[in-house]
Design an enzyme around this catalytic site. Structure first.
Site, PDB file in Angstrom:
ATOM      1  N   GLU A   1       0.860  -1.182   0.000  1.00 33.96           N
ATOM      2  CA  GLU A   1       0.000   0.000   0.000  1.00 33.96           C
ATOM      3  C   GLU A   1       0.897   1.233   0.000  1.00 33.96           C
ATOM      4  OE1 GLU A   1      -3.017  -0.133   3.071  1.00 33.96           O
ATOM      5  OE2 GLU A   1      -3.350  -2.246   2.649  1.00 33.96           O
TER       6      GLU A   1
ATOM      7  N   CYS B   1      -1.659  -6.691   6.542  1.00 28.20           N
ATOM      8  CA  CYS B   1      -0.955  -7.873   6.015  1.00 28.20           C
ATOM      9  C   CYS B   1       0.053  -8.479   6.981  1.00 28.20           C
ATOM     10  CB  CYS B   1      -0.271  -7.500   4.707  1.00 28.20           C
ATOM     11  SG  CYS B   1      -1.423  -6.825   3.523  1.00 28.20           S
TER      12      CYS B   1
END
Ligand code: UGA
Length: 454
Positions: free
Chosen positions: A159, A267
């Site tokens: 990201e 994550c």
């Protein structure tokens, strides 16, 4: 050019679909959330990601990218379907693949032509097999059941740099069980700037496990540095100097050696837990992962303790916080260290003045139940009258700060730097009492940092 369907318009699905369209493929992105699809059709993205909005607009206009909430429309004519769905943690830390299996049940009702079915979602070893079983079971009563073949193609984008990571991947991992599947996927990725040795073809279980191995290794590096940083504080060493020495060794490399207040996001924490539970399910212990998680929590607790020790009691204190998202260049607040810290500080009665360059509206919705929070229009407003400033996310704009202006408007020139963004000597010049992570405390005594003595 291939016809591609992507199921799921989260970070992985939307970025991957957009990048495939950018490379000339015909892409349909499906999501069962109709509101999200409506918004996407009008050019509104569900999250902030640099460069994504303009690529979406460009490829929609070129007719290569479209959005739908209809499985029938999405799958008609598709040669390949990517699954990019959430695989959240269950209570015991294991990975929940139910969204994947539900999508397959739905897909089965609309599938009419042969398909390569590619799993991009991070999911445990054996998931491709479970997906295949589910689809076989759903199709078995149909006389016209089309053939399909499973592929595992884990995603490595980060990201904040997702578009660039996707357009210029380090490597592409393809878990396949036939030559035909490998060839098809190579053609699909041919327009991307990757050489043949960056396409790593392997069996499906290895591809599935490789993704967890990568995220767990990254988390392990960060936890190692965080643990070392706390030792540095005890012996008067500086973790930033040590990082330079370690990073200079090509066998170690420079990345993921930054000490801070711990790794967050959707994550690393989730995938370390999932790998740990996956191994346990096979009666295999990975104690290193227990330590990685423990250190990550301890890091935040230690940072909080430092704030409490310096400012106690917190009940009559105002604390400015810069940065809410789990890292810069994203508005993602999932498992953001800042959020954990906010709850801890509020529980001690502190009043908080928060600022983040992008995540403010998401944060204000999430934290609306707390009264003692003020959302501020910029970093200086957040610091106004504060007894301390806490840096939790290292957004670029926090690097160019007028510290004299900043200091003049604070109650105390006290800075807790959770990301080691500032030079202690510089901060000292501006009269700040500075506390980084794993950096020896500098010399200005706390008693001298009061700008406006009470
Ligand atoms: C991570 C991986 O880096 C991607 O390769 C992977 O595709 C992705 O997970 C995923 O599984 O989807 P991401 O979660 O976007 O990407 O974030 P990272 O940039 O890896 O950062 C994770 C956390 O580690 C952040 O909280 C960051 O502040 C922290 N970090 C990172 C450190 O504390 N120190 C470092 O040196 C590096």
């Amino acid at each position: 050019m291939k016809n591609i369907t992507i199921i799921g318009t989260g970070y992985v699905g939307l970025v991957t679909g957009t990048c495939f369209a950018e490379k000339g493929h015909q892409v349909t992105c499906l999501d069962i959330d109709s509101e999200k699809i409506n918004a996407l059709q009008q050019g509104h993205l569900p999250f902030y990601e640099p460069d994504l909005a303009k690529l979406v607009t460009k490829n929609v206009a070129a007719g290569r990218l479209r959005f739908t909430d209809s499985y029938d429309q999405a799958i008609r004519g598709a040669q390949v379907c990517f699954l990019a769905l959430p695989t959240p943690s269950l209570k015991d830390g294991s990975c929940d693949i139910s969204y994947l299996l539900m999508a397959i049940e739905e897909l089965a009702q609309h599938l009419k032509t042969p398909l390569f079915l590619v799993n991009k979602s991070t999911s445990p070893v054996g998931t491709a097999g479970k997906i295949a079983q589910t689809l076989h079971a759903a199709l078995k009563h149909r006389d016209d059941a089309p053939s399909f073949e499973m592929i595992s193609n884990p995603e490595f984008l980060r990201e904040g740099s997702a578009v660039s990571d996707c357009l210029h991947p380090d490597r592409i991992v393809l878990g396949v069980s036939s030559e035909a599947a490998a060839e098809f996927m190579k053609e699909l990725y041919a327009p991307f700037s990757v050489g043949p040795d960056q396409i790593l073809i392997m069996d499906i279980p290895s591809a599935e496990l490789a993704k967890y191995a990568c995220n767990a290794m990254l988390a392990t590096r960060v936890s190692f540095m965080n643990n070392l940083a706390l030792f540095c504080e005890k012996v008067g060493a500086n973790v930033e100097q040590i990082r330079r020495v370690m990073g200079g060794d090509p066998r170690i490399g420079e990345q993921y050696l930054r000490a801070g207040i711990g790794f967050g996001g959707s994550c690393l924490p989730k995938d370390v837990q999932a790998l740990r539970s996956m191994a346990l399910a096979y009666d295999h212990r990975m104690p290193i992962l227990d330590s990685v998680l423990q250190i990550n929590q301890a890091q935040l607790d230690h940072f909080f303790d430092k704030i409490v020790t310096s400012l106690s009691p917190l009940s009559d204190k105002t604390i400015a916080m810069w940065g809410l998202s789990f890292k810069p260049d994203t508005d993602d607040l999932r498992a953001a260290p800042a959020l954990f810290l906010i709850e801890k500080l509020l529980s001690q009665g502190a009043r908080l003045q928060l600022f983040d360059p992008i995540a403010m509206s998401k944060a204000s919705r999430l934290l609306s139940k707390f009264e003692k929070i003020t959302f501020c229009q910029d970093e200086y407003a957040a610091a106004q009258g504060a007894h301390a400033l806490v840096l939790t996310t290292e957004w670029k704009q926090f690097q160019c700060v007028d510290f004299d202006k900043l200091g003049a408007q604070m109650q105390n020139k006290l800075l807790f730097d959770g990301r080691n963004q500032y030079q202690p000597s510089e901060m000292q010049k501006h009269g700040f009492h500075y506390m980084g992570i794993g950096i020896p405390p500098e010399t200005i005594p706390l008693s001298l940092v009061h700008v406006h003595p009470e």
